[in-house]
Design an enzyme around this catalytic site. Structure first.
Site, PDB file in Angstrom:
ATOM      1  N   SER A  44       0.840  -1.192   0.000  1.00  9.07           N
ATOM      2  CA  SER A  44       0.000   0.000   0.000  1.00  9.07           C
ATOM      3  C   SER A  44       0.882   1.252   0.000  1.00  9.07           C
ATOM      4  CB  SER A  44      -0.961  -0.030   1.196  1.00  9.07           C
ATOM      5  OG  SER A  44      -1.982   0.931   1.055  1.00  9.07           O
ATOM      6  N   HIS A 100      -7.460  -5.995   0.279  1.00 12.91           N
ATOM      7  CA  HIS A 100      -6.269  -5.167   0.485  1.00 12.91           C
ATOM      8  C   HIS A 100      -5.615  -5.515   1.816  1.00 12.91           C
ATOM      9  CE1 HIS A 100      -3.909  -1.541  -0.356  1.00 12.91           C
ATOM     10  NE2 HIS A 100      -4.110  -1.118   0.881  1.00 12.91           N
ATOM     11  N   GLU A 152      -9.329  -5.682  -3.773  1.00 10.97           N
ATOM     12  CA  GLU A 152      -8.732  -4.689  -2.875  1.00 10.97           C
ATOM     13  C   GLU A 152      -9.759  -3.978  -1.992  1.00 10.97           C
ATOM     14  OE1 GLU A 152      -5.503  -4.002  -2.609  1.00 10.97           O
ATOM     15  OE2 GLU A 152      -4.532  -4.479  -4.512  1.00 10.97           O
TER      16      GLU A 152
END
Length: 529
Positions: free
Chosen positions: A214, A435, A335
């Site tokens: 990320s 995610h 995600e």
């Protein structure tokens, strides 16, 4: 000479592991309490079975006295300082709050000290965008990687949000020029520390892999375009984190002006910012950012300032300075289920309620009705909620990975692309491949607090494949290993992608229809303009 390439890779990796194990056994017989010599003095770590762990080592001085300035070296100390507890997280709002401006600390896990083994060094940059997070999260424990691959693992903290990325260029007398990237300069200082001390911790300063998820991946993409970072790392892995463009100077200056206004500080009196309590600065930074679709605080991230960052990270092309650095670029298939899945309504959408949701959440300026119609054509069995999560993932998270992979392919630079499809069993499987799911799989921290992989056979198998891909990549610059099908680097002709699942497979151009759909709109990195 009759050996296949894959057999040779597996054999050399096994040989390196056996050699490393022998060296480690010889070195460890004489060490009980590990002590290392670093910049500033000596530090005492702890022994964790066959590993040595050092936590909270200073790589930079307290930034409170030099707020918004580049990092300085740590002050020397006498005697042996304990390195058995994590250092402060950076100032922030959230789970690691409130933090401290004295936050330039790193952590090292290693199989041995000063044994000349020249192990690959893996440096992990934490996520949380540019606003939150710390290198002390249990999911980032490097022990499993060290034991499995005979490597050195480093995690770290650095300045975030307003303290790391507030562009004050042009305010006051110019003493804060370049302040919009001091968080990145902290990372560069940490990588210089790694280069200087790799041998002390049994590592190879000439083989450093940076990897991050990320925001950590976005920081890596930015470092690849920063001249001061050249030569400090030799491989790069980004996991669901990209930075195609940096904040333009006009947009960054406008945000700085809004913060000053919230603190009732005149632009000519910008020096007063150094006197405002940390908590008050954080509070002021939470005012709404009018340039963003979502209702969030001010965006702070790397800035195209002409001082330490002279170009956008991956626009209009991949940075020439990093052409020779092999890159591993990945994302997860679902995600946005990580953050949009917290709203139960998103799992019970109808075709009537879906359009308004997409307008608010896909972050790409395409007609919602057109997007929905295309998804229904591509995936006739999708429910409205399936379309919602797929479209928001493609519009918000996946697109940047494609932009970077394409830029590398046009440059002729080595890049391998992966997609995690394996679904988490958590929450009755509703979150699927969300995610952050790849973090414990790559680190092998399946049973750590915060992991949502479970410890079943499939989870362990996927973790082995992903972890071994990182280890192979760190050692050779190529993620191929005996546990995977042949994995070709990404090309514009085939768009080769490794899909990690219970049965991993190599696929050409997965989700082609979605890629072409979102290519109808220009890519704009959120928050940068």
């Amino acid at each position: 000479m009759g050996l296949s390439r894959r057999t040779w890779i597996a054999g050399t990796a096994a040989g390196a592991l056996l050699l490393g194990t022998a060296r480690r056994a010889a070195a460890d017989r004489t060490v009980s309490t590990p002590i290392a010599t670093v910049t500033g003095g000596r530090v005492r770590g702890i022994r964790d079975g066959d590993l040595f762990v050092f936590r909270g080592i200073r790589y930079g001085a307290d930034t409170a006295a030099t707020r918004f300035a580049p990092p300085g070296p740590p002050r020397p100390w006498e005697g042996v300082r304990d390195a058995t507890a994590f250092g402060n997280s950076a100032p922030q709002r959230g789970a690691d709050a409130p933090g401290s401006e004295d936050c330039l600390f790193l952590n090292v896990t290693t199989p041995a000290l000063r044994d000349g083994a020249r192990r690959p060094v893996l440096v992990y940059l934490h996520g949380g965008g540019y606003s939150t997070g710390a290198g002390s999260d249990p999911l980032y424990d490097g022990s499993a990687l060290c034991r499995r691959g005979d490597v050195v693992v480093v995690t770290l903290n650095h300045r975030l949000n307003v303290f790391g990325y507030l562009a004050l260029d042009g305010f006051g007398d110019g003493r804060f020029a370049g302040s919009g990237n001091v968080g990145q300069l902290d990372l560069i200082a940490a990588l210089r520390w790694v280069r200087r001390h790799a041998d002390e911790f049994g590592g190879d300063a000439g083989n450093v892999t940076v990897f991050g998820q990320s925001g950590g991946g976005a920081k890596i993409a930015t470092l690849m375009a920063m001249p001061a970072a050249a030569g400090l790392f030799h491989r790069a892995m980004t996991m669901s984190g990209q930075q195609v463009t940096a904040a333009g100077p006009r947009a960054a200056r406008q945000r700085a002006a809004m913060l000053l206004d919230a603190l009732k500080i005149a632009p000519a009196q910008v020096d007063r910012l150094r006197e405002v309590p940390m908590e008050r600065v954080l509070e002021a930074s939470a005012i709404r950012d009018p340039s963003r679709i979502e209702d969030t605080g001010l965006y702070f991230g790397p800035v195209l300032d002409g001082v330490s960052l002279h170009r956008h990270p991956f626009y209009p092309d991949a940075p020439a300075q990093s052409r020779g650095i092999p890159m591993l670029i990945g994302n997860t298939r679902d995600e946005t289920r990580a953050f949009l899945g917290s709203d139960p309504e998103n799992f019970s959408l109808t075709w009537d309620t879906l359009p308004a949701k997409l307008v608010a959440q896909q972050y790409v300026d395409l007609p919602a009705d057109m997007v929905i119609a295309e998804y229904r054509r591509l995936y006739p069995r999708y429910t409205p909620s399936d379309v919602f999560f797929a479209a928001t993932t493609a519009g918000r998270s996946w697109r940047g990975a494609i932009e970077e992979a394409e830029a590398r392919a046009r440059q002729g630079a080595p890049a391998w692309v992966y997609q995690l499809d394996w679904p988490s069993p958590a929450d009755d499987g509703r979150l699927r491949a969300f995610h952050t799911l790849d973090i414990p799989l790559v680190f092998g921290t399946l049973d750590a607090p915060g992991s949502r992989t479970g410890t079943g056979a499939d989870a362990r198998a996927v973790a082995r494949r992903m972890g071994d891909a990182l280890l192979a990549f760190a050692r050779t610059g190529d993620p191929n290993h005996a546990g995977l099908p042949a994995w070709a680097s990404y090309s514009l002709q085939r768009r080769e992608t490794m899909v990690f699942d219970a049965r991993s497979r190599a696929v050409d151009d997965p989700r082609r229809g979605e890629r072409l759909l979102y290519a109808r709109a220009p890519f704009v990195q959120r928050g940068t303009f």
